[in-house]
Design an enzyme around this catalytic site. Structure first.
Site, PDB file in Angstrom:
ATOM      1  N   GLY A 121       0.837  -1.199   0.000  1.00  0.00           N
ATOM      2  CA  GLY A 121       0.000   0.000   0.000  1.00  0.00           C
ATOM      3  C   GLY A 121       0.862   1.236   0.000  1.00  0.00           C
ATOM      4  N   SER A 122       0.363   2.291   0.636  1.00  0.00           N
ATOM      5  CA  SER A 122       1.061   3.575   0.561  1.00  0.00           C
ATOM      6  C   SER A 122       2.255   3.611   1.511  1.00  0.00           C
ATOM      7  CB  SER A 122       0.093   4.705   0.901  1.00  0.00           C
ATOM      8  OG  SER A 122      -0.279   4.617   2.258  1.00  0.00           O
ATOM      9  N   THR A 123       3.225   4.450   1.198  1.00  0.00           N
ATOM     10  CA  THR A 123       4.422   4.567   2.027  1.00  0.00           C
ATOM     11  C   THR A 123       4.100   5.086   3.436  1.00  0.00           C
ATOM     12  OG1 THR A 123       5.874   4.686   0.121  1.00  0.00           O
ATOM     13  CG2 THR A 123       6.707   5.670   2.141  1.00  0.00           C
TER      14      THR A 123
ATOM     15  N   GLY B  15       2.676   2.251   5.389  1.00  0.00           N
ATOM     16  CA  GLY B  15       3.746   1.261   5.608  1.00  0.00           C
ATOM     17  C   GLY B  15       4.647   1.644   6.774  1.00  0.00           C
TER      18      GLY B  15
ATOM     19  N   CYS C 244       1.700   0.410  -8.439  1.00  0.00           N
ATOM     20  CA  CYS C 244       2.850   0.935  -7.686  1.00  0.00           C
ATOM     21  C   CYS C 244       4.069   1.055  -8.591  1.00  0.00           C
ATOM     22  CB  CYS C 244       3.135   0.066  -6.473  1.00  0.00           C
ATOM     23  SG  CYS C 244       3.045  -1.671  -6.798  1.00  0.00           S
TER      24      CYS C 244
ATOM     25  N   GLU D 230       3.955  10.215  -5.801  1.00  0.00           N
ATOM     26  CA  GLU D 230       3.164   9.197  -6.488  1.00  0.00           C
ATOM     27  C   GLU D 230       1.752   9.726  -6.713  1.00  0.00           C
ATOM     28  OE1 GLU D 230       2.170   5.506  -4.249  1.00  0.00           O
ATOM     29  OE2 GLU D 230       2.825   4.490  -6.053  1.00  0.00           O
TER      30      GLU D 230
HETATM   31  P1  NAP Z   1      -3.278   2.623   2.222  1.00  0.00           P
HETATM   32  O1  NAP Z   1      -3.731   3.533   3.312  1.00  0.00           O
HETATM   33  O2  NAP Z   1      -1.858   2.277   2.192  1.00  0.00           O
HETATM   34  O3  NAP Z   1      -4.159   1.273   2.328  1.00  0.00           O
HETATM   35  C1  NAP Z   1      -3.684   0.002   1.976  1.00  0.00           C
HETATM   36  C2  NAP Z   1      -4.209  -1.031   2.950  1.00  0.00           C
HETATM   37  O4  NAP Z   1      -3.804  -0.701   4.280  1.00  0.00           O
HETATM   38  C3  NAP Z   1      -5.724  -1.130   3.000  1.00  0.00           C
HETATM   39  O5  NAP Z   1      -6.105  -2.461   3.259  1.00  0.00           O
HETATM   40  C4  NAP Z   1      -6.055  -0.234   4.178  1.00  0.00           C
HETATM   41  O6  NAP Z   1      -7.308  -0.493   4.742  1.00  0.00           O
HETATM   42  C5  NAP Z   1      -4.938  -0.579   5.118  1.00  0.00           C
HETATM   43  N1  NAP Z   1      -4.678   0.459   6.121  1.00  0.00           N
HETATM   44  C6  NAP Z   1      -4.956   1.780   6.043  1.00  0.00           C
HETATM   45  N2  NAP Z   1      -4.543   2.414   7.157  1.00  0.00           N
HETATM   46  C7  NAP Z   1      -3.995   1.477   7.964  1.00  0.00           C
HETATM   47  C8  NAP Z   1      -3.398   1.514   9.261  1.00  0.00           C
HETATM   48  N3  NAP Z   1      -3.271   2.653   9.930  1.00  0.00           N
HETATM   49  N4  NAP Z   1      -2.916   0.364   9.774  1.00  0.00           N
HETATM   50  C9  NAP Z   1      -3.011  -0.773   9.097  1.00  0.00           C
HETATM   51  N5  NAP Z   1      -3.591  -0.880   7.879  1.00  0.00           N
HETATM   52  C10 NAP Z   1      -4.075   0.234   7.315  1.00  0.00           C
HETATM   53  O7  NAP Z   1      -3.681   3.172   0.819  1.00  0.00           O
HETATM   54  P2  NAP Z   1      -5.000   4.001   0.387  1.00  0.00           P
HETATM   55  O8  NAP Z   1      -5.377   4.939   1.495  1.00  0.00           O
HETATM   56  O9  NAP Z   1      -5.998   3.041  -0.067  1.00  0.00           O
HETATM   57  O10 NAP Z   1      -4.440   4.817  -0.854  1.00  0.00           O
HETATM   58  C11 NAP Z   1      -3.656   5.997  -0.642  1.00  0.00           C
HETATM   59  C12 NAP Z   1      -2.486   6.048  -1.600  1.00  0.00           C
HETATM   60  O11 NAP Z   1      -1.672   4.907  -1.420  1.00  0.00           O
HETATM   61  C13 NAP Z   1      -2.832   5.998  -3.078  1.00  0.00           C
HETATM   62  O12 NAP Z   1      -3.151   7.246  -3.570  1.00  0.00           O
HETATM   63  C14 NAP Z   1      -1.577   5.464  -3.688  1.00  0.00           C
HETATM   64  O13 NAP Z   1      -0.655   6.496  -3.911  1.00  0.00           O
HETATM   65  C15 NAP Z   1      -1.026   4.555  -2.620  1.00  0.00           C
HETATM   66  N6  NAP Z   1      -1.275   3.120  -2.898  1.00  0.00           N
HETATM   67  C16 NAP Z   1      -0.225   2.342  -3.224  1.00  0.00           C
HETATM   68  C17 NAP Z   1      -0.416   1.013  -3.521  1.00  0.00           C
HETATM   69  C18 NAP Z   1       0.715   0.121  -3.914  1.00  0.00           C
HETATM   70  O14 NAP Z   1       0.492  -0.928  -4.474  1.00  0.00           O
HETATM   71  N7  NAP Z   1       1.944   0.463  -3.612  1.00  0.00           N
HETATM   72  C19 NAP Z   1      -1.700   0.466  -3.473  1.00  0.00           C
HETATM   73  C20 NAP Z   1      -2.763   1.280  -3.095  1.00  0.00           C
HETATM   74  C21 NAP Z   1      -2.535   2.603  -2.806  1.00  0.00           C
HETATM   75  P3  NAP Z   1      -8.595   0.396   4.283  1.00  0.00           P
HETATM   76  O15 NAP Z   1      -8.809   0.051   2.862  1.00  0.00           O
HETATM   77  O16 NAP Z   1      -9.656  -0.086   5.182  1.00  0.00           O
HETATM   78  O17 NAP Z   1      -8.220   1.827   4.482  1.00  0.00           O
END
Ligand code: NAP
Ligand code: MG
Length: 505
Positions: free
Chosen positions: A242-244, A247, A298, A399
């Site tokens: 997911g997002s940095t 992470g 990504c 990104e």
């Molecule tokens: P995200 O916050 O990184 O979410 C990815 C996963 O982590 C989801 O299952 C999310 O659950 C979970 N999550 C969120 N907050 C968490 C926390 N505090 N502790 C543990 N797990 C948590 O990504 P997003 O908010 O969906 O997207 C935001 C940005 O991330 C995008 O604009 C993009 O730039 C980037 N992104 C990157 C990738 C990649 O493959 N590298 C993939 C997706 C997004 P919920 O869905 O319930 O929030």
């Protein structure tokens, strides 16, 4: 907690109105009784109702996974038997390929060809690890006479696996397949925007013979379910994509109990076109590199560097072909780009484009929300090319995660390597040149986990996928992944005939 317990998890229609949590081999309702709705982003219409997991549900899932790992038979199976079950999962997925593709499209808005490729890759991931695990073993090491040492690979334990919405089913496979091949138990936390195919995949795992408690799914908010999993003292490993920023947050929480952590995070991958490149191949590869999956990748090659001698020639063709890309019904074979995942994500993308314009950039193509006939309430964005940019601009550094490419020119190899590496990220990269020497030199110098040379594709089952720098660490999809789901145990024994008395007392 009410459960919908059956002797064996029955096979249901994959597409349905209602999806459960999967805990200890049972379909379960949330302990709070709360649910949430998941949508079809191409139409904006509700798709299904999902159980919303709570802290209590996380606890149940962790205990189920813990019990399956500590007391269960899965990790004790002969490896060939685990391998057969993985192959069986792949076989069931193959037999239900069309249904899986349909479901993935409905929940993600992605195009038919993208969904087909990704579901097929998910299947091949299980087949890959079914084979790879059989050869994953320890060593006999050279030690002084009288001593004998061997190592063995043992599963890490209970793994929390938190996945994103951009490749919902493929990411579930990238996580589940190597973990269960290694003998671990898992708790999947799917993205709230796209939970259904991970739930279905867990159901298929049970149908294929994975014992209860080995594969669990708890859907629900990342801030509740993901957060609790990242902190839970009885979770041994967290694997996250997911997002940095998320992470980093997960890594910090996991550090309290020194969990094993692997992170696949963001990227801003450079795509370099040298003056001797096959221009047509480079144009086609660059189109795919940024617009595949509607740019929600990504490893999207979102920074395009073109040698000044061929800049005009390349751009004429690149622009012409970008304008030919179609947005439309994701189920139509001819559709190139599906929808954006959500209204929020669309606003983020558009915000980046607006910020570039404010900073003096030029939108050459696209740059706004798209109107797609018949899909007026969905989330669509035009394929976008931005020029006249500088390295300091937000849209060049950060990104965007949408169908937006920023374009720059360069005059020599050294300069472009420096610019390509001028990023906090280091996930993908691409080089287009006919000069093998240059390809090797540049591949050596690029700070990225993946280098594509004259190649539009970033991964196949077996090729390592993962990043340098703030793109995370750990490699997925490959043999090395098995080392990240196992510990190496060293067994030293003494076989000499005389007892050893090291202290001599
Ligand atoms: P995200 O916050 O990184 O979410 C990815 C996963 O982590 C989801 O299952 C999310 O659950 C979970 N999550 C969120 N907050 C968490 C926390 N505090 N502790 C543990 N797990 C948590 O990504 P997003 O908010 O969906 O997207 C935001 C940005 O991330 C995008 O604009 C993009 O730039 C980037 N992104 C990157 C990738 C990649 O493959 N590298 C993939 C997706 C997004 P919920 O869905 O319930 O929030
Ligand atoms: Mg988030």
């Amino acid at each position: 907690m009410s459960t919908v317990k059956e002797e064996k998890m029955p096979i249901l229609e994959m597409k349905r109105d209602y999806y459960h949590l999967i805990i200890n081999g049972e379909r379960m309702e949330s302990s709070s009784g709360e649910t949430f709705t998941t949508y079809n982003p191409a139409t904006g219409e509700p798709l299904a109702t999902i159980q919303q997991g709570t802290l209590e549900d996380v606890e149940k899932a962790v205990q189920a996974a813990r019990n399956a790992f500590d007391n269960g038979k899965w990790k004790r199976y002969p490896v060939g038997k685990r391998s057969r079950v993985l192959n069986k999962i792949a076989e069931i997925m193959r037999s239900r390929f069309k249904e899986l593709v349909e479901l993935e499209i409905l929940n993600s808005g992605k195009s038919l060809s993208a969904a087909q490729g990704q579901v097929m890759q998910a299947i091949e991931d299980f087949e890959f690890y079914a084979g790879a695990i059989v050869g994953h073993r320890g060593h006999v090491n050279n030690v002084p006479g009288g001593f004998f040492n061997y190592t063995q690979k043992e599963p890490v334990g209970v793994c929390a696996q938190i996945i994103p919405w951009n490749y919902p089913m493929m990411m579930a496979a990238w996580k589940i397949a190597p973990a269960i091949a290694s003998g671990c138990s898992v708790i999947i936390k799917p993205a709230s925007l796209t939970p259904v195919t991970a739930i279905v995949m867990a159901e298929i795992c049970h149908e294929a013979g994975v014992p209860d408690g080995v594969v669990n799914v708890v859907s629900g908010p990342g801030s509740v379910v993901g957060d609790a999993l990242a902190q839970h003292p009885q979770v041994d490993k967290v694997a996250f994509t997911g997002s940095t920023p998320t992470g980093k947050d997960i890594m910090e929480k996991a550090s309290k109990t020194l969990k094993r952590v692997t992170l696949e995070l963001g990227g801003k991958s450079p795509n370099i076109i040298f003056e001797d490149a096959d221009i047509d191949a480079a144009v086609d590869g660059s189109l795919f590199g940024i617009f595949y999956n509607t740019g929600q990748s990504c490893e999207a090659r979102s920074r395009l560097y073109i040698h000044e001698d061929i800049y005009d020639k390349f751009m004429d063709k690149f622009v012409e072909k970008t304008k030919k890309l179609t947005l439309g019904n994701p189920f139509d074979k001819g559709t190139h780009l599906g929808s954006i995942i959500s209204r929020e994500q669309l606003e983020v993308i558009d915000g980046y484009v607006r910020s570039a314009v404010e900073e003096g950039a030029h939108v050459l193509v696209g740059g706004r929300e798209a109107k797609v006939e018949g899909f007026e309430n969905g989330y669509w964005y035009e394929p976008t090319i931005i020029t006249n940019v500088t390295p300091e601009m937000k849209a060049v550094k950060e990104e965007i995660f949408g169908p937006v490419v920023v374009v720059m020119s360069f005059s020599n190899e050294k300069e472009v390597i420096k610019e390509a590496n001028n990023s906090i990220y280091g996930l993908g990269s691409a080089i287009w040149t006919k000069d093998q020497g240059r390809a090797t030199r540049v591949a050596n110098e690029i700070d990225a986990g993946i280098v594509m040379v004259n190649c539009p594709f970033s991964a196949f089952p077996g090729t390592p996928f993962g990043g340098y720098k703030q793109s995370g660490f750990g490699r997925e999809l490959c043999i090395e992944t098995l080392d990240l789901y196992t510990e190496t145990k060293s067994v030293i024994s003494y076989y000499g005939s005389r007892p050893i008395n090291p202290f001599g007392v």
